[in-house]
Design a protein around this motif. Sequence first.
Motif, PDB file in Angstrom:
ATOM      1  N   THR A  36       1.526   6.212  -7.129  1.00  0.00           N
ATOM      2  CA  THR A  36       0.361   6.983  -7.576  1.00  0.00           C
ATOM      3  C   THR A  36       0.650   8.476  -7.490  1.00  0.00           C
ATOM      4  OG1 THR A  36      -1.142   5.221  -6.861  1.00  0.00           O
ATOM      5  CG2 THR A  36      -2.105   7.405  -7.194  1.00  0.00           C
ATOM      6  N   ALA A  37       1.247   8.897  -6.391  1.00  0.00           N
ATOM      7  CA  ALA A  37       1.596  10.313  -6.235  1.00  0.00           C
ATOM      8  C   ALA A  37       2.593  10.745  -7.310  1.00  0.00           C
ATOM      9  CB  ALA A  37       2.172  10.568  -4.842  1.00  0.00           C
ATOM     10  N   THR A  51       0.828  -1.206   0.000  1.00  0.00           N
ATOM     11  CA  THR A  51       0.000   0.000   0.000  1.00  0.00           C
ATOM     12  C   THR A  51       0.861   1.253   0.000  1.00  0.00           C
ATOM     13  OG1 THR A  51      -1.723  -1.210   1.176  1.00  0.00           O
ATOM     14  CG2 THR A  51      -1.879   1.189   1.202  1.00  0.00           C
ATOM     15  N   ALA A  52       1.941   1.243   0.756  1.00  0.00           N
ATOM     16  CA  ALA A  52       2.843   2.395   0.793  1.00  0.00           C
ATOM     17  C   ALA A  52       3.496   2.622  -0.571  1.00  0.00           C
ATOM     18  CB  ALA A  52       3.915   2.187   1.865  1.00  0.00           C
ATOM     19  N   LEU A  89      -2.889   1.067 -10.324  1.00  0.00           N
ATOM     20  CA  LEU A  89      -2.156   2.327 -10.385  1.00  0.00           C
ATOM     21  C   LEU A  89      -2.615   3.163 -11.576  1.00  0.00           C
ATOM     22  CD1 LEU A  89       0.243   4.243  -9.643  1.00  0.00           C
ATOM     23  CD2 LEU A  89       1.647   2.786 -11.102  1.00  0.00           C
ATOM     24  N   SER A  90      -2.705   2.544 -12.735  1.00  0.00           N
ATOM     25  CA  SER A  90      -3.101   3.253 -13.944  1.00  0.00           C
ATOM     26  C   SER A  90      -4.517   3.803 -13.828  1.00  0.00           C
ATOM     27  CB  SER A  90      -2.988   2.319 -15.151  1.00  0.00           C
ATOM     28  OG  SER A  90      -3.216   3.021 -16.343  1.00  0.00           O
ATOM     29  N   ILE A 116       4.940   1.620 -16.240  1.00  0.00           N
ATOM     30  CA  ILE A 116       5.850   0.590 -16.760  1.00  0.00           C
ATOM     31  C   ILE A 116       6.737   0.044 -15.636  1.00  0.00           C
ATOM     32  CG2 ILE A 116       7.826   0.182 -18.287  1.00  0.00           C
ATOM     33  CD1 ILE A 116       6.457   2.138 -20.265  1.00  0.00           C
ATOM     34  N   VAL A 117       7.248   0.922 -14.808  1.00  0.00           N
ATOM     35  CA  VAL A 117       8.055   0.466 -13.667  1.00  0.00           C
ATOM     36  C   VAL A 117       7.215  -0.449 -12.780  1.00  0.00           C
ATOM     37  CG1 VAL A 117       9.229   1.211 -11.556  1.00  0.00           C
ATOM     38  CG2 VAL A 117       9.683   2.382 -13.720  1.00  0.00           C
ATOM     39  N   ALA A 118       5.970  -0.066 -12.519  1.00  0.00           N
ATOM     40  CA  ALA A 118       5.080  -0.908 -11.698  1.00  0.00           C
ATOM     41  C   ALA A 118       4.807  -2.249 -12.383  1.00  0.00           C
ATOM     42  CB  ALA A 118       3.766  -0.182 -11.422  1.00  0.00           C
TER      43      ALA A 118
END
Length: 170
Positions: free
Chosen positions: A12-13, A5-6, A58-59, A44-46
């Motif tokens: 997201t930020a 979650t963190a 996230l997207s 992409i990193v995620a």
Amino acid sequence: MAKKTAYMGMLTALAFVFSYIEFLMPINLGVPGVKLGLANLVVIVALYLMDVRWACTLSAVRILLVGLTFGNPASMVYSLAGGMLSLVIMIIAKKGKLFSVTGVSILGGVFHNIGQIVVAIFVVETTSLLYYLPVLVLSGTIAGVVIGIISAILIRHLKKAMPAEGGICE
């Protein structure tokens, strides 16, 4: 779960801030929708360091937040169509292992534009919008190369900095 979650909150930020930067500095090539896609860097990193569900979440959250903050319902529909089609294509390309991170990013950039054009054709009820497609495919390719190269560098360095068990959400 708290660690996941963190990380999601931070990513997201970061994606939101990148979207804000693009909002402040639009690219004007005479064709609507041309952007560098900085927020896609985070997605992409995620996609490579987390699992598919987290990248999709996230997207979607980023598109919703940016749409509510800087856009309107129409812009959210276009962004959602482009973003989700782009993400599906990137997931397939990554799983197929035929493309590098940069190749996956290029596909994401191109298909984001294709998704938006398809929705625009249905909304405006004219196929004449297809005339924008060559410029959008070219801009999506160029943006995809830039974002892909930066993503590959980040992924390589972040993997080195992570514990031996793998991704950030392991």
